[in-house]
Design a protein around this motif. Sequence first.
Motif, PDB file in Angstrom:
ATOM      1  N   HIS A 188     -77.910 -27.683  66.013  1.00 47.41           N
ATOM      2  CA  HIS A 188     -78.223 -27.713  64.584  1.00 47.41           C
ATOM      3  C   HIS A 188     -78.673 -29.109  64.176  1.00 47.41           C
ATOM      4  O   HIS A 188     -78.195 -30.112  64.728  1.00 47.41           O
ATOM      5  N   LEU A 189     -79.564 -29.159  63.195  1.00 50.17           N
ATOM      6  CA  LEU A 189     -79.950 -30.428  62.594  1.00 50.17           C
ATOM      7  C   LEU A 189     -79.242 -30.508  61.248  1.00 50.17           C
ATOM      8  O   LEU A 189     -79.516 -29.725  60.337  1.00 50.17           O
ATOM      9  N   TYR A 190     -78.307 -31.455  61.162  1.00 46.64           N
ATOM     10  CA  TYR A 190     -77.481 -31.615  59.966  1.00 46.64           C
ATOM     11  C   TYR A 190     -78.063 -32.724  59.077  1.00 46.64           C
ATOM     12  O   TYR A 190     -78.350 -33.826  59.559  1.00 46.64           O
ATOM     13  N   PHE A 191     -78.220 -32.416  57.802  1.00 46.44           N
ATOM     14  CA  PHE A 191     -78.651 -33.409  56.828  1.00 46.44           C
ATOM     15  C   PHE A 191     -77.419 -33.824  56.031  1.00 46.44           C
ATOM     16  O   PHE A 191     -76.790 -32.996  55.363  1.00 46.44           O
ATOM     17  N   ILE A 192     -77.096 -35.105  56.103  1.00 48.57           N
ATOM     18  CA  ILE A 192     -75.840 -35.632  55.591  1.00 48.57           C
ATOM     19  C   ILE A 192     -76.126 -36.685  54.513  1.00 48.57           C
ATOM     20  O   ILE A 192     -77.068 -37.465  54.631  1.00 48.57           O
ATOM     21  N   GLY A 193     -75.305 -36.707  53.484  1.00 48.05           N
ATOM     22  CA  GLY A 193     -75.431 -37.748  52.468  1.00 48.05           C
ATOM     23  C   GLY A 193     -76.635 -37.602  51.562  1.00 48.05           C
ATOM     24  O   GLY A 193     -77.105 -38.591  50.994  1.00 48.05           O
ATOM     25  N   LEU A 194     -77.141 -36.373  51.402  1.00 41.51           N
ATOM     26  CA  LEU A 194     -78.308 -36.166  50.550  1.00 41.51           C
ATOM     27  C   LEU A 194     -77.894 -36.041  49.079  1.00 41.51           C
ATOM     28  O   LEU A 194     -78.193 -35.051  48.416  1.00 41.51           O
ATOM     29  N   LEU A 229     -80.692 -43.552  49.622  1.00 41.57           N
ATOM     30  CA  LEU A 229     -79.515 -44.360  49.922  1.00 41.57           C
ATOM     31  C   LEU A 229     -78.376 -43.474  50.429  1.00 41.57           C
ATOM     32  O   LEU A 229     -77.965 -42.533  49.754  1.00 41.57           O
ATOM     33  N   GLY A 230     -77.900 -43.763  51.627  1.00 38.31           N
ATOM     34  CA  GLY A 230     -76.743 -43.052  52.169  1.00 38.31           C
ATOM     35  C   GLY A 230     -77.053 -41.814  52.983  1.00 38.31           C
ATOM     36  O   GLY A 230     -76.150 -41.197  53.535  1.00 38.31           O
ATOM     37  N   GLY A 231     -78.319 -41.423  53.068  1.00 43.69           N
ATOM     38  CA  GLY A 231     -78.668 -40.218  53.813  1.00 43.69           C
ATOM     39  C   GLY A 231     -78.881 -40.483  55.293  1.00 43.69           C
ATOM     40  O   GLY A 231     -79.357 -41.544  55.686  1.00 43.69           O
ATOM     41  N   TRP A 232     -78.511 -39.515  56.119  1.00 48.33           N
ATOM     42  CA  TRP A 232     -78.794 -39.608  57.551  1.00 48.33           C
ATOM     43  C   TRP A 232     -78.786 -38.216  58.159  1.00 48.33           C
ATOM     44  O   TRP A 232     -78.571 -37.217  57.458  1.00 48.33           O
ATOM     45  N   MET A 233     -79.072 -38.129  59.442  1.00 50.08           N
ATOM     46  CA  MET A 233     -79.163 -36.846  60.134  1.00 50.08           C
ATOM     47  C   MET A 233     -78.358 -36.889  61.424  1.00 50.08           C
ATOM     48  O   MET A 233     -78.117 -37.944  61.991  1.00 50.08           O
ATOM     49  N   PHE A 234     -77.974 -35.696  61.876  1.00 50.50           N
ATOM     50  CA  PHE A 234     -77.340 -35.575  63.181  1.00 50.50           C
ATOM     51  C   PHE A 234     -77.779 -34.269  63.813  1.00 50.50           C
ATOM     52  O   PHE A 234     -77.824 -33.229  63.152  1.00 50.50           O
TER      53      PHE A 234
END
Length: 269
Positions: free
Chosen positions: A103-109, A76-81
Amino acid sequence: MPELPEMENYKNLLKDKIANQVVTDVQINRDKSININPDLFKKTVQHQQIVDIKRRGKHLLFQLKNEQTLLLHLMLGGWMFFGTESEKPNRTIQVRLSFGQNHLYFIGLRLGYLHLYNQTQTEEKLSDLGPEPLNPEFTVNEFLKRIASKHGRLKTTLLDQSFIAGIGNCYSAEICFQAGIKPTKDIDDINDSDRSRLYDSMKNVLQDGIKHGGYMDNPIFKGDTLTGGFNNRCQVYNREGQPCYRCGATIVIEVISSRKTYYCPNCQS
């Protein structure tokens, strides 16, 4: 929460960006997002080539040249950029994998994770998952056989990852709507004809979800116009109190097993 179409969309888009690329740097900002010592994680992943990206259920598998796998579950709440430092969203980054200037950013983990496993460990972690619903080998007969052993509410069964992998709150609602069956209905009260229609709806809705980039609308890179395109195609999900596009009745919401459940009281029975 990202479901099968979202993760399939991410897989397809990321393959174009980082498949066969080498991880030039690893940044860990939150140790709890990974499963081993950060220094060992960096040592194992850095300078490795991404040889393939696969999906299993709601997971992505980044397969490395050294036969290790980065197993991602966004929860829940995770995404990538994916992009440059200047393009990244103004959000807290838990993990960053670098590929030169991109860069591959992992967000909301906060609930999700990026874990490092060998092949055997990866198979063990995924061993409880049910079949892939879009696999050609998952026929209507196989579906009817599996659902025959289930009881209780339809919604709860569709969310069971050991029953079928990858379906969550959004697509369970949309599948039931297309099939004309209330998600609150007990499986024992659904006849074989309706069960077969449910199977067809599952295939159609998930394929349409992938085609239109899923329903979660955070773009995965600058200029991404595909991701989130299914959001405006949702017939019932997150539309409580609004008129049904098909009949005009008001979409209702119920809570089943602590999950919000949406349906049209007129189109679905």
